[in-house]
Design an enzyme around this catalytic site. Sequence first.
Site, PDB file in Angstrom:
ATOM      1  N   GLU A  19      -6.328   4.784   8.087  1.00  0.00           N
ATOM      2  CA  GLU A  19      -6.211   6.275   7.431  1.00  0.00           C
ATOM      3  C   GLU A  19      -7.369   6.776   7.072  1.00  0.00           C
ATOM      4  OE1 GLU A  19      -2.539   5.636   5.582  1.00  0.00           O
ATOM      5  OE2 GLU A  19      -1.630   4.901   7.542  1.00  0.00           O
ATOM      6  N   GLU A  38      -4.815  -4.705  10.713  1.00  0.00           N
ATOM      7  CA  GLU A  38      -3.808  -3.743  11.049  1.00  0.00           C
ATOM      8  C   GLU A  38      -3.890  -2.964  12.316  1.00  0.00           C
ATOM      9  OE1 GLU A  38      -2.000  -2.481   6.956  1.00  0.00           O
ATOM     10  OE2 GLU A  38      -3.591  -1.239   7.232  1.00  0.00           O
ATOM     11  N   HIS A  48      -9.213   1.199   5.149  1.00  0.00           N
ATOM     12  CA  HIS A  48      -7.857   1.562   6.080  1.00  0.00           C
ATOM     13  C   HIS A  48      -8.028   2.338   6.838  1.00  0.00           C
ATOM     14  CE1 HIS A  48      -3.849   2.500   6.503  1.00  0.00           C
ATOM     15  NE2 HIS A  48      -3.438   1.432   5.853  1.00  0.00           N
ATOM     16  N   ASN A  58       0.844  -1.126  -0.095  1.00  0.00           N
ATOM     17  CA  ASN A  58      -0.074   0.021   0.062  1.00  0.00           C
ATOM     18  C   ASN A  58       0.814   1.090   0.116  1.00  0.00           C
ATOM     19  OD1 ASN A  58      -1.732   2.038   0.565  1.00  0.00           O
ATOM     20  ND2 ASN A  58      -2.389   1.421   2.404  1.00  0.00           N
ATOM     21  N   TRP A  59       1.028   1.860  -0.960  1.00  0.00           N
ATOM     22  CA  TRP A  59       1.852   2.873  -1.224  1.00  0.00           C
ATOM     23  C   TRP A  59       1.529   4.307  -0.622  1.00  0.00           C
ATOM     24  CZ3 TRP A  59       3.808   2.217  -7.189  1.00  0.00           C
ATOM     25  CH2 TRP A  59       4.291   1.085  -7.216  1.00  0.00           C
ATOM     26  N   LYS A  60       0.069   4.338  -0.339  1.00  0.00           N
ATOM     27  CA  LYS A  60      -0.317   5.640   0.308  1.00  0.00           C
ATOM     28  C   LYS A  60      -0.264   6.651  -0.553  1.00  0.00           C
ATOM     29  CE  LYS A  60      -0.034   3.278   4.788  1.00  0.00           C
ATOM     30  NZ  LYS A  60       0.196   3.220   6.146  1.00  0.00           N
ATOM     31  N   SER A  70       4.089  -1.913  10.065  1.00  0.00           N
ATOM     32  CA  SER A  70       5.652  -2.056  10.441  1.00  0.00           C
ATOM     33  C   SER A  70       6.121  -3.193  10.012  1.00  0.00           C
ATOM     34  CB  SER A  70       5.747  -1.626  11.855  1.00  0.00           C
ATOM     35  OG  SER A  70       5.415  -0.264  12.203  1.00  0.00           O
ATOM     36  N   GLY A 127       3.078   2.463  10.777  1.00  0.00           N
ATOM     37  CA  GLY A 127       4.277   3.542  10.361  1.00  0.00           C
ATOM     38  C   GLY A 127       4.917   3.771  11.670  1.00  0.00           C
ATOM     39  N   GLY A 143       3.005  -1.044   4.182  1.00  0.00           N
ATOM     40  CA  GLY A 143       3.135   0.493   3.903  1.00  0.00           C
ATOM     41  C   GLY A 143       4.679   0.575   3.588  1.00  0.00           C
ATOM     42  N   GLY A 144       5.381   1.240   4.442  1.00  0.00           N
ATOM     43  CA  GLY A 144       6.833   1.708   4.222  1.00  0.00           C
ATOM     44  C   GLY A 144       7.718   0.912   3.530  1.00  0.00           C
TER      45      GLY A 144
HETATM   46  P1  13P Z   1       3.400   0.352   7.390  1.00  0.00           P
HETATM   47  O1  13P Z   1       4.047  -0.829   6.782  1.00  0.00           O
HETATM   48  O2  13P Z   1       4.297   1.492   7.030  1.00  0.00           O
HETATM   49  O3  13P Z   1       3.483   0.403   9.208  1.00  0.00           O
HETATM   50  O4  13P Z   1       1.796   0.620   6.884  1.00  0.00           O
HETATM   51  C1  13P Z   1       1.152  -0.266   7.224  1.00  0.00           C
HETATM   52  C2  13P Z   1      -0.166   0.092   6.379  1.00  0.00           C
HETATM   53  O5  13P Z   1      -0.878   0.878   6.856  1.00  0.00           O
HETATM   54  C3  13P Z   1      -0.548  -0.828   5.229  1.00  0.00           C
HETATM   55  O6  13P Z   1      -1.677  -0.502   4.755  1.00  0.00           O
END
Ligand code: 13P
Length: 255
Positions: free
Chosen positions: A96, A166, A94, A9-11, A212, A172, A233-234
């Site tokens: 967010e 999650e 998600h 997920n590149w956000k 993470s 993050g 994510g990251g």
């Molecule tokens: P991180 O891997 O950066 O913690 O993000 C997780 C996430 O929200 C994937 O959707």
Amino acid sequence: MRTPIIAGNWKMHKTLAESVDFVRELAPRLEPFAGVERIVCPTFIALAATADALRGTPVKVGAQTVSHEEKGAFTSQIAPGMLVGLVEYVIVGHSECRQYLGDSDELVNKKALAALNAGLKPIIAVGESLEKRQAGAALPFVEGQVRAALANISAEQMAQVVVAYEPIWAIGTGLNASVDDAVEVIAHIRATVRELYGEAVADGLRIQYGGSVKPDNMVAYMSAPDIDGALVGGASLKVDDFTKLVELAAQAKGV
Ligand code: 13P
């Protein structure tokens, strides 16, 4: 056996050009790991070009959200039908989007249904806040999110659904959930699905962990039989890390 599924997920990262360059480098690196379903979820603006760049490769594309409406006066929104042909998956719920964009449990359910009705596969994200966890309420809270998200989804449609657990406090932050904690919640999600849909649907449902996830903790998660993959994510923003995650998943799951 459930096919392991790793989605990046590149956000709100990577321009159109960066997305295309990235997948051109990534796709050949991921080629050998055919036993793992491999997905990237770029921003909307990069979806079409990324999907074009990935055509003919084993890497699939997902969107990060979708409208629950088919069409109409909904400025800024993207309808499920507009994603057809570009993506196979779409993340809904998600944290967010729940936190910053007002996606309620009810809306998440509508989005999941709208995605399914358009022939897209929803990755339904759930997870508790730190407050809820510290209050000992993680399991009932996540169960409530799961029940709400799955309302009116048929047993047949469940074959197209993926759930991502999650925990918000792990996203993050570098504070990943312990494997035991993740397994406890994921087993509870599966038990809830078993109660709603029966054994076969529960056994077939793929449930990812997210929060993470990094190459150095991947093996621990993927060694748990109940964890079917990761929503990342990251670490999905770097070709080397993404490749390593997929490679480690393939090894840990023996696929
Ligand atoms: P991180 O891997 O950066 O913690 O993000 C997780 C996430 O929200 C994937 O959707």
